[in-house]
Design a protein around this motif. Structure first.
Motif, PDB file in Angstrom:
ATOM      1  N   LEU A  53      -1.559   0.761  13.493  1.00  0.00           N
ATOM      2  CA  LEU A  53      -1.404  -0.683  13.267  1.00  0.00           C
ATOM      3  C   LEU A  53      -0.360  -1.279  14.205  1.00  0.00           C
ATOM      4  CD1 LEU A  53      -1.609  -0.886   9.363  1.00  0.00           C
ATOM      5  CD2 LEU A  53      -3.369  -1.535  11.017  1.00  0.00           C
ATOM      6  N   THR A 105      -6.985  -6.697  13.177  1.00  0.00           N
ATOM      7  CA  THR A 105      -6.764  -5.810  12.041  1.00  0.00           C
ATOM      8  C   THR A 105      -5.797  -6.509  11.097  1.00  0.00           C
ATOM      9  OG1 THR A 105      -6.152  -3.540  11.415  1.00  0.00           O
ATOM     10  CG2 THR A 105      -4.889  -4.562  13.196  1.00  0.00           C
ATOM     11  N   ALA A 106      -5.301  -5.806  10.087  1.00  0.00           N
ATOM     12  CA  ALA A 106      -4.318  -6.400   9.171  1.00  0.00           C
ATOM     13  C   ALA A 106      -2.921  -6.161   9.732  1.00  0.00           C
ATOM     14  CB  ALA A 106      -4.450  -5.768   7.782  1.00  0.00           C
ATOM     15  N   SER A 131       7.488  -1.541   6.580  1.00  0.00           N
ATOM     16  CA  SER A 131       7.122  -0.150   6.322  1.00  0.00           C
ATOM     17  C   SER A 131       8.357   0.617   5.881  1.00  0.00           C
ATOM     18  CB  SER A 131       6.506   0.502   7.566  1.00  0.00           C
ATOM     19  OG  SER A 131       7.408   0.473   8.657  1.00  0.00           O
ATOM     20  N   LEU A 169       1.372  -5.220   4.108  1.00  0.00           N
ATOM     21  CA  LEU A 169       0.377  -5.642   5.085  1.00  0.00           C
ATOM     22  C   LEU A 169      -0.056  -7.076   4.828  1.00  0.00           C
ATOM     23  CD1 LEU A 169      -1.891  -2.471   4.774  1.00  0.00           C
ATOM     24  CD2 LEU A 169      -0.149  -2.867   6.517  1.00  0.00           C
ATOM     25  N   GLU A 170      -0.507  -7.719   5.886  1.00  0.00           N
ATOM     26  CA  GLU A 170      -1.078  -9.057   5.783  1.00  0.00           C
ATOM     27  C   GLU A 170      -2.257  -9.062   4.810  1.00  0.00           C
ATOM     28  OE1 GLU A 170      -3.523 -12.054   8.824  1.00  0.00           O
ATOM     29  OE2 GLU A 170      -2.925 -10.040   9.456  1.00  0.00           O
ATOM     30  N   LYS A 177       0.840  -1.191   0.000  1.00  0.00           N
ATOM     31  CA  LYS A 177       0.000   0.000   0.000  1.00  0.00           C
ATOM     32  C   LYS A 177       0.875   1.240   0.000  1.00  0.00           C
ATOM     33  CE  LYS A 177      -3.903   1.952   2.645  1.00  0.00           C
ATOM     34  NZ  LYS A 177      -4.832   1.701   3.772  1.00  0.00           N
ATOM     35  N   THR A 237      -0.977  -4.316  17.116  1.00  0.00           N
ATOM     36  CA  THR A 237      -0.329  -5.574  16.735  1.00  0.00           C
ATOM     37  C   THR A 237      -0.926  -6.747  17.513  1.00  0.00           C
ATOM     38  OG1 THR A 237       1.758  -4.485  16.189  1.00  0.00           O
ATOM     39  CG2 THR A 237       1.854  -6.837  16.682  1.00  0.00           C
ATOM     40  N   LEU A 274       0.980  -5.499  10.161  1.00  0.00           N
ATOM     41  CA  LEU A 274       1.963  -4.695   9.438  1.00  0.00           C
ATOM     42  C   LEU A 274       3.253  -5.505   9.316  1.00  0.00           C
ATOM     43  CD1 LEU A 274       2.729  -1.856   8.266  1.00  0.00           C
ATOM     44  CD2 LEU A 274       3.486  -1.268  10.585  1.00  0.00           C
ATOM     45  N   THR A 282       0.110   3.601  10.068  1.00  0.00           N
ATOM     46  CA  THR A 282       1.076   2.586  10.506  1.00  0.00           C
ATOM     47  C   THR A 282       1.307   2.656  12.012  1.00  0.00           C
ATOM     48  OG1 THR A 282       2.908   4.060   9.846  1.00  0.00           O
ATOM     49  CG2 THR A 282       2.230   2.342   8.277  1.00  0.00           C
ATOM     50  N   ILE A 309      -9.744  -2.552   8.957  1.00  0.00           N
ATOM     51  CA  ILE A 309      -8.634  -2.074   8.144  1.00  0.00           C
ATOM     52  C   ILE A 309      -8.821  -0.593   7.797  1.00  0.00           C
ATOM     53  CG2 ILE A 309      -8.240  -4.373   7.205  1.00  0.00           C
ATOM     54  CD1 ILE A 309      -9.554  -3.287   4.560  1.00  0.00           C
ATOM     55  N   ALA A 316       3.822   0.559   2.777  1.00  0.00           N
ATOM     56  CA  ALA A 316       3.875  -0.517   3.770  1.00  0.00           C
ATOM     57  C   ALA A 316       3.414  -1.819   3.145  1.00  0.00           C
ATOM     58  CB  ALA A 316       3.002  -0.181   4.978  1.00  0.00           C
TER      59      ALA A 316
END
Length: 307
Positions: free
Chosen positions: A88, A96-97, A102, A111-112, A73, A92, A99, A85, A221, A109
Motif C-alpha cells: 500500500l 487502492t485504499a 499503521s 485505511l481510507e 484492520k 500511495t 494507508l 502495508t 484492496i 492499520a
C-alpha cells in the motif's frame, strides 16, 4: 485506562479465520477487539462498529475527531500485515485504499473508507475496462518506485503453487477428470517470467477485492502481494474475477492494456486454474464445476491455436 472495545468479533469473522488458520487463531480472536481498541486510542479515533468481511483479519469502522470515516484492520499474521502495508505504501496515490496509520507492534492499520461505506460504492459502468486500467495503473506506479521487501513470484511458484498442484493431483480421487489435470500438469513448465515486466503484484484479484469509490472508479484492496511478472496478475484477474462470465473477454482486455501477448498470459491462466480446481475438489466447493469449465477452456484454446 480501560479501553473501549466493540466486544467479540462477529461470528462470520470468527468462522472464516478459524476455517483459514485453524484452532491456533482462537487466542488471537479473543485479543482482536483489544488490538483494535488500542490502535483507536493511539490514533484518537472513535470505534463505531465491526465490518464482517475478510478471511485474514478483523475489520471495524472508526472516525477521526473531525468525523472522517476510516477502516481499522487487524491482521492475524504479522507477516501478512507487513506485506500488505508495504504494498500500500508503494501504491500511495494509486487506485487502492490509502494507508492512513499503521502500528507494527499491533499489526493494525487505519485505511481510507472507499466510497463512503464498507464495500465501496457502485460501479460506474464499463467495469472490465476500468478494472483493467486500475491493475495496469498499480503495476506502472510500482515500477517507478523503490521495490519493497516482498516475496517473489518465482519463489511462490516453485515453493508453493507447483508443489501443492502436484501433491493434490497425486492424492485426490479425480475420476474421469484425471486426464484433464494430467494434461494441464504436463504444460506447467511452459511458462517463464519476463524480468522486464517485474512489478509489485496484487496477486489476489477476486471480484470481492475490487471496490468502487464515489465516482465509480475501481480501487484494488486486500492484496496478497508478490514481486514478479505482471502476467501473473493479468492471469489471476482473467480466471478468478468472475468464473461465470467474460473469461475470454478479460484475457483479450488484459493483453490489450498490458501489451503482454495472450500466449504469454495463458500458461499462467492454466496453472492458476488447475491450482484452484484441485483445491475446490479437495474442499468440495460448489464452484468446482465452474473452475473445471474455465480450465478446460484454456486447454481447448491451446488445441485450437495449434490447428
Amino acid at each position: 485506562m480501560k479501553l473501549h472495545t466493540l466486544g467479540e468479533v462477529p461470528p462470520g469473522c470468527r468462522r472464516r479465520l478459524l476455517d483459514h488458520y485453524g484452532p491456533a487463531a482462537e487466542a488471537w480472536l479473543r485479543d482482536a477487539p483489544f488490538l483494535l481498541a488500542e490502535a483507536a486510542e493511539r490514533w484518537k479515533l472513535s470505534l463505531k462498529s465491526y465490518h464482517d468481511a475478510g478471511h485474514a483479519s478483523a475489520v471495524a469502522l472508526a472516525t477521526t475527531g473531525d468525523e472522517t470515516p476510516l477502516i481499522l484492520k487487524a491482521w492475524y499474521e504479522p507477516l501478512r500485515y507487513r506485506h500488505e502495508t508495504a504494498a500500500l505504501r508503494t501504491w500511495t496515490g494509486g487506485p487502492t485504499a490509502g494507508l492512513a496509520e499503521s502500528a507494527d507492534d499491533l499489526s493494525v492499520a487505519a485505511l481510507e473508507l472507499v466510497g463512503g461505506r464498507p464495500g465501496g460504492g457502485d460501479s460506474g459502468g464499463c467495469e472490465r475496462q476500468t478494472v483493467a486500467a486500475a491493475i495496469h495503473g498499480l503495476h506502472e506506479l510500482a515500477r517507478r518506485r523503490p521495490q519493497p521487501d516482498l516475496p517473489s513470484l518465482d519463489g511462490f511458484r516453485r515453493e508453493v503453487m507447483l508443489p501443492r498442484i502436484r501433491k493434490r493431483a497425486r492424492s485426490l480421487d479425480l475420476g474421469a477428470r484425471r486426464a484433464l489435470v494430467e494434461e494441464t500438469c504436463a504444460k506447467l513448465s511452459s511458462f517463464r517470467e519476463d524480468a522486464t515486466r517485474g512489478t509489485v503484484l496484487h496477486a489476489d484479484l477476486y471480484r470481492e477485492n475490487v471496490i468502487f469509490d464515489g465516482a465509480g472508479h475501481p480501487r484494488l484492496i486486500d492484496p496478497h502481494p508478490l514481486v514478479g511478472d505482471a502476467a501473473f496478475d493479468w492471469a489471476f484477474w482473467t480466471v478468478y474475477y468472475d468464473l461465470d462470465h467474460e473469461v475470454t473477454e478479460r484475457l483479450a482486455t488484459a493483453a490489450g492494456i498490458s501489451r503482454i501477448p495472450v500466449p504469454e498470459i495463458t500458461p499462467w491462466c492454466r496453472a492458476l486454474a488447475v491450482d484452484g480446481f484441485l483445491y475446490y475438489v479437495e474442499i468440495g466447493d460448489p464452484a468446482e464445476p465452474k473452475i473445471e469449465k474455465v480450465l478446460f477452456s484454456f486447454l481447448a484454446s491451446d488445441v485450437e491455436g495449434a490447428e
